[in-house]
Design an enzyme around this catalytic site. Structure first.
Site, PDB file in Angstrom:
ATOM      1  N   HIS A 187       0.753  -1.119  -0.053  1.00 31.78           N
ATOM      2  CA  HIS A 187      -0.053   0.010   0.054  1.00 31.78           C
ATOM      3  C   HIS A 187       0.774   1.173  -0.092  1.00 31.78           C
ATOM      4  O   HIS A 187       0.709   2.302  -0.819  1.00 31.78           O
ATOM      5  CB  HIS A 187      -1.013  -0.106   1.375  1.00 31.78           C
ATOM      6  CG  HIS A 187      -2.316  -0.762   0.999  1.00 31.78           C
ATOM      7  ND1 HIS A 187      -2.214  -2.064   0.822  1.00 31.78           N
ATOM      8  CD2 HIS A 187      -3.292  -0.415   0.512  1.00 31.78           C
ATOM      9  CE1 HIS A 187      -3.413  -2.445   0.491  1.00 31.78           C
ATOM     10  NE2 HIS A 187      -4.259  -1.513   0.631  1.00 31.78           N
ATOM     11  N   LYS A 225      -9.952  -7.300   7.653  1.00 28.53           N
ATOM     12  CA  LYS A 225     -10.616  -7.807   8.612  1.00 28.53           C
ATOM     13  C   LYS A 225     -10.740  -6.689   9.631  1.00 28.53           C
ATOM     14  O   LYS A 225      -9.706  -5.807   9.460  1.00 28.53           O
ATOM     15  CB  LYS A 225     -10.248  -8.968   9.339  1.00 28.53           C
ATOM     16  CG  LYS A 225      -8.966  -8.771  10.295  1.00 28.53           C
ATOM     17  CD  LYS A 225      -8.349  -9.980  10.907  1.00 28.53           C
ATOM     18  CE  LYS A 225      -7.063 -10.115  11.254  1.00 28.53           C
ATOM     19  NZ  LYS A 225      -6.935  -9.130  12.796  1.00 28.53           N
TER      20      LYS A 225
END
Lengths: 291, 195
Positions: free
Chosen positions: B36, B103
């Site tokens: 990222h 999650k």
């Protein structure tokens, strides 16, 4: 232990821990699952978790892909050599990584490079303790990074939480940890708590609480009561499995104490995901047993 | 349960709502912390064709190499998504991503990205590594393996019937925000108790 290949025995300890989830904890998750309403996200999450536990055990695959920080706690008879254990543990970790029981999880801070075999500076993490027993005990704890990020340490009094230097103050900060974690530490979690000590000894003892079994209350009545109250309070938050909402936010809270310095009052909370893994290996003479 | 296959259109995603259960198939890409950071700071083009109208999976798998040189996922559950909060909205916009699997949910900045670009956040079951790996039918390729290391590399995988729950949708609904709000009321009550 002349007749024992320590590296092979340790590799087996790692395999068991990483792939075969403790039966007692599996039972605790099963009863939590039955306690959640049918068809809710919480129930589906716990049912999936149970299915995964069985599959991992049957196929010797890591239960969770984050095979964690690798913590070894070695207790050995006085006069033994630490290097014997350090070498065997290092070799076992490398072999377990090659066999995919472990994911390579050791990253160099300065270069950003993953060593690829779980070894590096303080990796694996080994704590030694000489004792007067005539046998060796090696306790192994795999604690995931996601839940380690949810662990915390408080110094009380804490004005924002209204937490004073007593067990009610301790209760407040531990609830704060569970609240802040929400679903991010893979709830339902297990919280190891150490009250007192300095910052380093407190967190270490908090982590060692994670070797306790479900329902294993503190021998101290006040601490045992605190554990039960905390479990009830945390489950009252309604965060639920995975943070989906529900009745089970924590499976257990285990508390312990250390004497403190008059100026300090630390509360260390080791937050473990439901999937924290551990195992204990005992070597008596030439006999190795796993628990 | 809804069945979705990548590539996914913006309209399909905009019709999804928080609480929907779905089963995802098709090609998706794993990307986590270093990936990222890289995508936002360097905007690499090599990953562009894999991400357009596809799904990012926050996952650092345990992977095995087969004797024929191909790869196989052994354990592959989701990692905590909140660490990608500083980056995700920019990644979604830059690469036209339609879904993010992880999650723990994500925050306001990501939500803005979902609403603006038409994307959803999909929750997998944390810790269910062995089970999730069974949904990974094929590892097509791996990018930046040497540079980022195995857990952090971009793994291009084909999944089949990956069970997921939409927990953040493109209309601004977040189940995570709902649970946090409700638990915050309980939290305040508990903190006020004198014993």
């Amino acid at each position: 232990m002349q007749g024992i290949d320590l590296k092979t025995a340790l590799t087996e300890l790692i395999r068991r821990s990483s792939t075969s989830f403790g039966k007692e904890w599996e039972a605790a998750i099963r009863s939590a699952s039955e306690n959640e309403e049918q068809g809710t996200g919480a129930r589906v999450a716990l049912e999936t978790i149970l299915e995964n536990i069985v599959l991992a055990r049957e196929s010797s695959a890591p239960l969770c892909q984050d095979t964690g920080f690798l913590n070894f706690f070695v207790d050995y008879p006085s006069g033994g050599k630490e290097s014997v254990y350090t070498e065997a543990i290092t070799k076992a970790v490398i072999e377990a990584t090659e066999k995919q029981y472990l994911r390579p999880n050791a990253v160099d801070i300065l270069t950003g490079k993953n060593s690829g075999n779980n070894t590096g500076v303080n990796a694996p993490i080994i704590s030694f303790h000489q004792w007067d027993n005539d046998y060796i005990r090696i306790r192994f704890l795999q604690k995931g990074g996601g839940c380690e990020n949810c662990s915390s340490q408080y110094k009380i009094p804490d004005t924002a939480l209204g937490a004073g230097r007593d067990l009610n103050g301790v209760r407040k900060v531990v609830i704060d940890t569970a609240f802040k974690a929400q679903g991010q530490g893979c709830a339902p979690g297990v919280l190891g708590v150490a009250i007192g000590g300095d910052r380093a000894s407190g967190m270490k003892l908090a982590k060692e609480q994670l070797f306790r079994k479900p329902g294993e209350r503190s021998n101290d009545t006040a601490l045992a009561e605190l554990e039960q109250k905390l479990l009830k309070d945390i489950n009252g938050l309604g965060i639920g499995p995975m943070g989906f909402g529900g009745k089970t936010t924590a499976l257990e809270v285990f508390a312990s104490t250390l004497h403190r310095h008059p100026a300090t009052y630390y509360v260390s909370v080791a937050y473990a995901c439901w999937a924290y893994r551990n195992g204990i290996m005992t070597i008596k003479g030439d006999e190795v047993t796993y628990a | 349960m809804l069945k979705l296959t990548t590539p996914i259109s913006e309209q399909t995603v905009r019709d999804l709502r928080a609480g929907d259960r779905l089963s995802l198939s098709g090609r998706i890409v794993t990307a986590r912390d270093s990936a990222h950071k890289l995508m936002v700071e360097k905007r690499p083009d090599f990953i562009r064709p894999y991400l357009k109208d596809s799904v990012i999976y926050h996952c650092g798998p345990v992977v095995a190499k087969n004797p024929d040189g191909t790869w196989r996922f052994v354990s592959a559950g989701p990692t905590t998504s909140s660490r990608e909060e500083p980056y995700e909205a920019d990644v979604i916009k830059e690469y036209q991503v339609r879904g993010v699997i992880g999650k723990g949910g994500m925050g306001d900045k990501t939500m803005e990205g979902l609403v603006k670009c038409g994307a959803v956040y999909l929750h997998a079951i944390g810790g269910a590594g062995a089970l999730t790996a069974k949904c990974v039918k094929k590892v097509e390729d791996v990018l930046m393996l040497e540079e980022l290391g195995s857990p952090e590399a971009f793994w291009i995988i084909e999944v089949e019937n990956f069970p997921l729950v939409v927990t953040m949708d493109s209309t601004g609904n977040s189940l995570h925000k709902d649970v946090e709000k409700a638990s915050s009321v309980k939290f305040k009550e508990l903190i006020q108790q004198s014993k």
